[in-house]
Design a protein around this motif. Structure first.
Motif: not given
Length: 449
Positions: A423-448
């Protein structure tokens, strides 16, 4: 009309269970045989939650005759217990007469016999907190046979088999807590559980302080239809999925989808936040089989009249929710937060539950949710960690993390430390891909979540 036939004609097995009627309640041969058959049909896996139809009942018991009756099930149960109590008292009177004329019995022996027998009669007739071991043993035998025939599930089933095996289902009077940090799908987990209850034909009540009734209904409808929740909210489903979604909603509207019913509650239009007393007043009228309370730490403490914000107020709310479960004779599922110190930890106890002492001591089952990578395919997964199981073994398991389209079990048992590392590696990789912003927040399914 016999009680058994009244149950069948009214479809009332669920109501009968709420009145604590079990196979051991009956004395006559016909009563024992017919009710035990109804009990087994209601609990076994292939027909769980169903009361057999009159036609099916008569196939097994053709000698019984249906007769019209205006009496309620509660009245018939009361009459049954009264008749048995009078019969027991008559038998006791005869026994005491025999003992009085028998020189082998002292007055102390006679008084002891009267006292013990009266206690047994009272425990069968009057609802009370005390129960003699000798009276409860037969119920335990019934419980064992029920658990054996139902695949280890007593009460209402959870959505996921590993959780049923772990906890044995949702029992009457259980207070179940789901918790996690924001974004870990805890409300989606609760919605999936609620939909399972509804599809099983149960009456479900779902209150949320944090979401509107329409948002809750949208989530549950997309789970039932198994369509993408974001696309459904935005009106962007493809034609085939749109047809499926609309057909499901139409079926629900016409009350053709399930024998159950689903009530959604929120605070729209109200200046005050719901208290547990307010929920109980609604539950007494609706008579739900399961109650869900989302964000219960935001509720008003009914004892002080203030919104829960400190340990004592949260403790009062948790105690009141547990009392509600016991008084309504149904499970109450509460959703709350994990504390910040436990955001990334892999605790298998209640240390990272906010207000752990206040809530944990009341909970019969506590489930921690962690979102991480899906090890089978692209996307998310949710680790569900039972951090407290009153009557079972704590076994973490993994489900897919596509809330409305795929929440199926991926792994029946996981190594939580390994999952948290991935989980930690996955979150770090998503953060790297989005220049420090967690990629999950940009996903199509970004409802809370």
């Amino acid at each position: 009309m016999s009680l058994e036939l009244k149950i069948v004609s009214d479809g009332g097995m669920r109501e009968i269970k709420r009145m604590n009627v079990t196979p051991s309640t009956f004395r006559t041969d016909d009563g024992v045989v017919t009710f035990r058959w109804l009990w087994e049909q209601y609990h076994k896996q292939s027909t769980r939650g169903e009361t057999p139809s009159p036609e099916r009942f008569l196939e097994y018991f053709p000698e019984f005759e249906f007769m019209p009756a205006k009496d309620s099930l509660a009245a018939l149960v009361g009459d049954l217990r009264t008749r048995y109590a009078l019969s027991d008292l008559t038998s006791l009177s005869s026994t005491v007469d025999d003992m009085v004329t028998d020189e082998d019995y002292s007055p102390e022996d006679i008084f002891r016999k009267i006292s013990n027998t009266l206690q047994k009669i009272k425990s069968r007739t009057v609802e009370q907190s005390g129960l003699l071991f000798s009276e409860g043993a037969e119920d335990l035998l019934d419980l064992y046979d029920t658990m054996k025939s139902s695949g280890g599930v007593s009460g209402h089933r959870f959505t996921w088999k590993p959780l049923n095996l772990c906890a044995g289902g949702m029992g009457q009077g259980d207070f179940i807590v789901i918790y996690g940090r924001t974004g870990n799908m805890k409300t989606w987990v609760a919605c999936n559980m609620a939909v399972t209850n509804y599809v099983d034909g149960l009456k479900v009540m779902f209150y949320s302080k944090e979401m509107t009734r329409q948002q809750l209904m949208w989530r549950c409808a997309t789970i039932i239809a198994q369509v993408n929740a974001t696309d459904a909210w935005r009106g962007q489903l493809d034609p085939d999925m749109e047809d499926v979604y609309k057909a499901v909603l139409e079926s629900i509207r016409e009350e053709d989808f399930s024998d159950g019913s689903f009530m959604f509650l929120g605070n729209e239009g109200s200046k005050s936040v719901m208290s547990v007393d307010g929920l109980q007043a609604i539950a007494e009228e609706f008579e739900p089989d399961v109650i869900y309370v989302d964000g219960f730490y935001h509720m008003t403490d009914g004892r002080t009249g203030t919104k829960g914000s400190d340990w004592k107020q949260i403790a009062n709310i948790a105690q009141d929710l547990k009392n509600l479960a016991q008084q309504a004779k149904c499970p109450v599922v509460g959703i709350t937060q994990a504390n910040r110190s436990g955001a990334k930890g892999a605790s298998v106890d209640l240390t990272d539950l906010s207000y752990a002492d206040a809530i944990g001591q009341e909970a019969d089952l506590a489930l921690r949710c962690f979102v991480g990578p899906n090890p089978v395919e692209n996307g998310k997964a949710v680790a569900i960690v039972p951090t407290k199981v009153r009557n079972g073994e704590s076994i973490p398991f993994l489900i897919a993390g596509e809330p409305s389209t795929n929440f199926s079990v991926l792994q029946n048992r996981i190594n939580l430390k390994k999952f948290m590392a991935s989980k930690q590696k996955w979150e770090e990789s998503m953060s790297d891909e989005s220049d420090g912003k967690p990629k999950a927040s940009r996903d199509k399914g970004s409802f809370r979540l």
